[in-house]
Enzyme design. Structure first.
Site, PDB file in Angstrom:
ATOM      1  N   CYS A   8      33.773 -68.562   6.835  1.00  0.00           N
ATOM      2  CA  CYS A   8      34.787 -68.693   5.801  1.00  0.00           C
ATOM      3  C   CYS A   8      35.130 -67.315   5.250  1.00  0.00           C
ATOM      4  CB  CYS A   8      34.264 -69.593   4.680  1.00  0.00           C
ATOM      5  SG  CYS A   8      35.417 -69.829   3.304  1.00  0.00           S
ATOM      6  N   HIS A  58      26.369 -56.359  15.027  1.00  0.00           N
ATOM      7  CA  HIS A  58      27.606 -56.370  14.245  1.00  0.00           C
ATOM      8  C   HIS A  58      28.296 -57.730  14.279  1.00  0.00           C
ATOM      9  CE1 HIS A  58      28.017 -51.708  14.704  1.00  0.00           C
ATOM     10  NE2 HIS A  58      27.104 -52.069  13.834  1.00  0.00           N
TER      11      HIS A  58
END
EC number: 2.3.1.286
Length: 234
Positions: free
Chosen positions: A85, A77
């Site tokens: 970004c 994960h």
């Protein structure tokens, strides 16, 4: 509230609150001391022919902090210790080590400047898979997955020691069961509440991760120490 904050939309709508939440977690994980069970896992891995590989749904980086070779860890994960970004402007992931969050504990809001993308100057976010997240950059985790697949292809009769993985978000459980069915593996499931195992050849221990690992060490006659406070399961 948790679902609203743990989403990319929160960084767009309220970056101070979103980074307050994740900045607080980042600071906690940086301060957390891995419990004694991590050292046992490392020692057992060194005794096997093919060593070990780690699959974790935790984003806290505790395995790396405990001294595991980062090349042996798959953070499925993502990791809160890495940034990307928010847009994102490109498929780039970088370390969060230079970001020192200053969080107001009462309002859970970031007081200092949030991290920014070094390429386009837009807001940065943790490289963590969130709810409703279509912009998560998977490149780092995908590279880890490729290394783990190569390792699995070279081992025989692998044993999965599953720690604290529940059924609410079953990523780790899916991995464990896949190892059983595709690679002829066996499972030791350590979980205080959901410890039942899929076959009679597997073992379920209804206890926490640190205590469960120390209990196994006692049975094996291995050296062990009392579990310390801290760490995370996965």
């Amino acid at each position: 509230m948790w679902l609203q904050i743990a989403s990319p939309r929160a960084f767009q709508d309220s970056p101070e609150l979103a980074w307050g939440f994740y900045g607080h977690r980042l600071s906690l994980y940086r301060e957390t001391v891995p419990h004694a069970g991590f050292e046992l896992l490392k020692r057992w891995g060194k005794k096997t022919i093919n060593g070990l590989s780690v699959f974790t749904s935790n984003v806290d980086g505790q395995f790396q902090k405990a001294g595991f070779d980062p090349a042996l860890v798959y953070d499925c994960h993502g990791s809160i210790h890495h940034l990307q970004c928010l847009a994102p402007c490109r498929e780039d992931v970088w370390s969060a080590e230079d970001f020192l969050p200053d969080v107001d504990q009462d309002s859970c809001r970031l007081r200092n400047a949030p991290p920014m993308c070094p390429h386009c100057g837009a807001l940065a976010r943790p490289n963590v898979l969130m709810f409703g997240d279509w912009a998560w950059i998977e490149r780092r985790s995908a590279s880890q997955a490729d290394r783990q697949e190569k390792w699995l292809s070279q081992v025989s009769r692998p044993v999965v020691i599953e720690l604290g993985a529940g059924t609410a978000i079953p990523s780790v459980r899916h991995f464990s069961h896949r190892v059983i069915h595709e690679f002829g593996g066996r499972l030791i499931r350590i979980n205080p509440g959901e410890w039942e195992v899929p076959t009679r050849l597997d073992v379920g221990l209804p206890m926490g991760a640190a205590n469960g690992l120390v209990s196994i060490a006692k049975i094996l006659g291995d050296e062990w120490c009392s579990p310390a406070t801290g760490g995370g399961d996965g």
